[in-house]
Design a protein around this motif. Structure first.
Motif, PDB file in Angstrom:
ATOM      1  N   PRO A 129      -2.907  10.379 -15.632  1.00  0.00           N
ATOM      2  CA  PRO A 129      -2.333   9.714 -16.850  1.00  0.00           C
ATOM      3  C   PRO A 129      -1.966   8.460 -16.369  1.00  0.00           C
ATOM      4  O   PRO A 129      -1.706   7.524 -17.047  1.00  0.00           O
ATOM      5  N   GLY A 130      -1.633   8.083 -15.124  1.00  0.00           N
ATOM      6  CA  GLY A 130      -1.193   6.780 -14.416  1.00  0.00           C
ATOM      7  C   GLY A 130      -2.055   6.514 -13.348  1.00  0.00           C
ATOM      8  O   GLY A 130      -3.050   7.091 -13.284  1.00  0.00           O
ATOM      9  N   LEU A 131      -1.530   5.869 -12.394  1.00  0.00           N
ATOM     10  CA  LEU A 131      -2.469   5.435 -11.151  1.00  0.00           C
ATOM     11  C   LEU A 131      -1.693   5.959 -10.089  1.00  0.00           C
ATOM     12  O   LEU A 131      -0.241   6.095 -10.167  1.00  0.00           O
ATOM     13  N   VAL A 132      -2.256   6.464  -8.856  1.00  0.00           N
ATOM     14  CA  VAL A 132      -1.746   6.718  -7.756  1.00  0.00           C
ATOM     15  C   VAL A 132      -2.058   6.177  -6.618  1.00  0.00           C
ATOM     16  O   VAL A 132      -3.485   6.144  -6.473  1.00  0.00           O
ATOM     17  N   ALA A 133      -1.451   5.628  -5.539  1.00  0.00           N
ATOM     18  CA  ALA A 133      -1.818   4.991  -4.484  1.00  0.00           C
ATOM     19  C   ALA A 133      -1.701   5.876  -3.435  1.00  0.00           C
ATOM     20  O   ALA A 133      -0.476   6.334  -3.152  1.00  0.00           O
ATOM     21  N   ARG A 134      -2.315   6.319  -2.455  1.00  0.00           N
ATOM     22  CA  ARG A 134      -2.241   6.958  -1.229  1.00  0.00           C
ATOM     23  C   ARG A 134      -2.443   6.269   0.055  1.00  0.00           C
ATOM     24  O   ARG A 134      -3.189   5.464   0.071  1.00  0.00           O
ATOM     25  N   CYS A 135      -1.821   6.597   0.952  1.00  0.00           N
ATOM     26  CA  CYS A 135      -1.598   6.166   2.311  1.00  0.00           C
ATOM     27  C   CYS A 135      -3.325   6.240   2.835  1.00  0.00           C
ATOM     28  O   CYS A 135      -3.772   7.588   2.777  1.00  0.00           O
ATOM     29  N   CYS A 136      -3.943   5.387   3.392  1.00  0.00           N
ATOM     30  CA  CYS A 136      -5.162   5.344   3.722  1.00  0.00           C
ATOM     31  C   CYS A 136      -5.369   6.084   5.225  1.00  0.00           C
ATOM     32  O   CYS A 136      -6.585   6.587   5.643  1.00  0.00           O
ATOM     33  N   VAL A 137      -4.295   6.404   5.771  1.00  0.00           N
ATOM     34  CA  VAL A 137      -4.244   7.115   7.178  1.00  0.00           C
ATOM     35  C   VAL A 137      -4.061   8.507   6.785  1.00  0.00           C
ATOM     36  O   VAL A 137      -4.871   9.221   7.369  1.00  0.00           O
ATOM     37  N   CYS A 138      -2.964   8.796   6.027  1.00  0.00           N
ATOM     38  CA  CYS A 138      -2.571  10.175   5.818  1.00  0.00           C
ATOM     39  C   CYS A 138      -2.753  10.762   4.455  1.00  0.00           C
ATOM     40  O   CYS A 138      -2.530  12.001   4.377  1.00  0.00           O
ATOM     41  N   GLU A 139      -2.898  10.212   3.452  1.00  0.00           N
ATOM     42  CA  GLU A 139      -3.234  10.492   2.266  1.00  0.00           C
ATOM     43  C   GLU A 139      -1.794  10.765   1.294  1.00  0.00           C
ATOM     44  O   GLU A 139      -1.861  11.390   0.298  1.00  0.00           O
ATOM     45  N   HIS A 140      -0.805  10.436   2.071  1.00  0.00           N
ATOM     46  CA  HIS A 140       0.583  10.676   1.421  1.00  0.00           C
ATOM     47  C   HIS A 140       0.775   9.884   0.259  1.00  0.00           C
ATOM     48  O   HIS A 140       0.262   8.597   0.135  1.00  0.00           O
ATOM     49  N   VAL A 141       1.368  10.235  -0.779  1.00  0.00           N
ATOM     50  CA  VAL A 141       1.484   9.358  -2.189  1.00  0.00           C
ATOM     51  C   VAL A 141       2.574   8.270  -1.648  1.00  0.00           C
ATOM     52  O   VAL A 141       3.554   8.394  -1.213  1.00  0.00           O
TER      53      VAL A 141
END
Ligand code: ZN
Length: 97
Positions: free
Chosen positions: A52-64
């Protein structure tokens, strides 16, 4: 959540949405992941826009790193996944004050 089944864009895809909130270009900023400590340009983040929105995750560990949800003329912004966000102000002009 298995992230392998979702395609992501790079953080630049969040520029339009984030320009509604920030006057500065956040995609050019550097942020530190609160989970692994990686310091990266926000543009390098993995951006998921299937929800429903956007989520940006770390490109190294995929943490939000960041969540943005628009609902009923309100924007919900969650940035607790970033330890800090460093914005470059060198391009800003004097306000005249
Ligand atoms: Zn990380």
């Amino acid at each position: 959540m298995n992230l392998d089944t979702y395609d992501y864009l790079d953080g630049n895809a969040a520029a339009g949405e984030l320009s509604n909130i920030f006057t500065m270009d956040v995609t050019a900023a550097r942020g530190q992941c609160a989970h692994c400590g990686a310091m990266k340009r926000f543009a390098e983040a993995h951006l998921y826009m299937q929800g429903p929105g956007l989520v940006a995750r770390c490109c190294v560990c995929e943490h939000v790193l960041l969540r943005v949800v628009n609902a009923r003329q309100r924007v919900f912004l969650d940035v607790r996944g970033m330890r800090c966000l460093i914005l470059d102000t060198s391009g800003l002009r004097e306000s005249g004050r």
